[in-house]
Design an enzyme around this catalytic site. Structure first.
Site, mmCIF file in Angstrom:
data_model
loop_
_atom_site.group_PDB
_atom_site.id
_atom_site.type_symbol
_atom_site.label_atom_id
_atom_site.label_comp_id
_atom_site.label_asym_id
_atom_site.label_seq_id
_atom_site.Cartn_x
_atom_site.Cartn_y
_atom_site.Cartn_z
ATOM 1 N N GLY A 1 1.256 1.555 -2.864
ATOM 2 C CA GLY A 1 1.457 0.782 -1.771
ATOM 3 C C GLY A 1 2.275 -0.389 -1.987
ATOM 4 O O GLY A 1 3.191 -0.725 -1.115
ATOM 5 N N HIS B 1 -0.191 5.541 -2.804
ATOM 6 C CA HIS B 1 -1.408 5.471 -3.035
ATOM 7 C C HIS B 1 -1.604 4.224 -4.028
ATOM 8 O O HIS B 1 -1.084 4.062 -4.888
ATOM 9 C CB HIS B 1 -2.008 6.620 -3.690
ATOM 10 C CG HIS B 1 -3.479 6.955 -4.203
ATOM 11 N ND1 HIS B 1 -3.792 6.498 -5.418
ATOM 12 C CD2 HIS B 1 -4.724 6.462 -3.450
ATOM 13 C CE1 HIS B 1 -5.229 6.503 -5.439
ATOM 14 N NE2 HIS B 1 -5.463 6.460 -4.413
ATOM 15 N N SER B 2 -2.666 3.541 -3.566
ATOM 16 C CA SER B 2 -3.254 2.439 -4.451
ATOM 17 C C SER B 2 -2.227 1.578 -4.717
ATOM 18 O O SER B 2 -1.608 0.907 -3.741
ATOM 19 C CB SER B 2 -4.003 2.990 -5.515
ATOM 20 O OG SER B 2 -4.877 2.028 -6.137
ATOM 21 N N TYR B 3 -1.866 1.247 -6.041
ATOM 22 C CA TYR B 3 -0.798 0.294 -6.569
ATOM 23 C C TYR B 3 0.592 0.964 -5.877
ATOM 24 O O TYR B 3 1.643 0.098 -5.611
ATOM 25 C CB TYR B 3 -0.859 0.373 -7.951
ATOM 26 C CG TYR B 3 0.573 -0.301 -8.478
ATOM 27 C CD1 TYR B 3 0.966 -1.508 -8.509
ATOM 28 C CD2 TYR B 3 1.368 0.824 -9.166
ATOM 29 C CE1 TYR B 3 2.169 -2.237 -8.944
ATOM 30 C CE2 TYR B 3 2.720 0.344 -9.872
ATOM 31 C CZ TYR B 3 3.132 -0.945 -9.576
ATOM 32 O OH TYR B 3 4.193 -1.214 -10.341
#
Length: 261
Positions: A96, A92-94
């Site tokens: 990734g 999720h988010s960072y």
């Protein structure tokens, strides 16, 4: 001849059923490793964790310190190494960015991006966010202070968790984990999405990573894409939708691995 053909068809059908069920198939992807993003920790995956466990998956959650990309990748690879069999990496988010690098591990069979950064070779989170398009929402980032960023508590809910209950969003704001500037600056050496099947969930009401940026990254990565009307905290607000995509990705990674054999 007809009897031989029917026997061959029967064997093929049994084999296909076994493959999809994940029984007696060493390539079946039943291990899921969840990687959180910046400003939060792994506890936000609880709803997704419970849904996947109910479906029979083995689930591990990485607690990244989010101080440097290299350290977070190394920690994620240690968690991957602990799994018995092929692994589906979810970020999720960072997170990734973390799975884009850590996903080159030979045990990783596929990648799932949840409203996440999917950098290319040489890119970092910092380079991806440095030139936001006109009109894009600007997250209320505070800092850096002593090398760490935070989100302004007053603006946390609207930017990160607009579809969560107010008390939950307030708790997340007060419990947030400072995000190291060094983690944002970490560049990808080789993106795993070039050699692994990938899936991407676009959060259409995201005010941290613009939905159009998510669409562009997922298209570049060749990901299978679903869109969900949700905030950046979609992993908490809609855990069933997230778990559904992860299960779909696990089946897809299983089939892709079987085709390569």
């Amino acid at each position: 001849m007809a009897r031989r053909t029917l026997s061959a068809i029967a064997v093929a059908l049994v084999s296909a059923g076994t493959l999809l069920a994940g029984e007696a198939n060493p390539a079946a992807v039943k291990n899921v490793v969840l990687v959180h993003g910046g400003f939060v920790d792994g506890s936000g995956w609880e709803g997704v964790y419970k849904a996947l466990k109910k479906s029979g998956y083995t689930v591990a959650i990485v607690q990244n310190p989010t101080i440097s990309l290299a350290d977070d990748v190394a920690l994620t690879r240690r968690v991957v190494a602990d799994q018995d069999g092929p692994v589906l990496l979810v970020g999720h988010s960072y997170g990734g960015a973390v799975i884009t690098e850590a996903g080159n591990d030979p045990k990783v069979a596929g990648l799932v991006y949840i409203a996440a950064f999917a950098p290319d070779k040489g890119e970092s989170v910092s380079s991806l966010i440095k030139d936001p398009p006109p009109g894009a929402p600007v997250p209320p980032i505070v800092g850096p202070q002593d090398g760490f960023l935070a989100l302004d508590k007053a603006g946390f809910a609207a930017s990160f968790a607009a579809d969560l209950a107010a008390d939950r969003a307030a708790f997340m704001a007060d419990a947030q984990v400072p995000w190291g500037v060094g983690a944002l600056a970490g560049a990808i050496s080789e993106p795993a999405w070039r050699t692994r099947p990938s899936f991407y969930l676009v959060a259409t009401d995201d005010r941290m990573i613009p939905p159009d940026a998510q669409r562009a990254m997922s298209k570049r990565a060749g990901s299978t894409v679903v869109e969900v009307k949700a905030s950046h905290a979609v992993f908490e607000s809609q855990p069933q939708a997230v778990a559904f995509l992860i299960e779909r990705a696990a089946r897809g990674a299983t089939l892709a691995a079987a085709e390569r054999r």
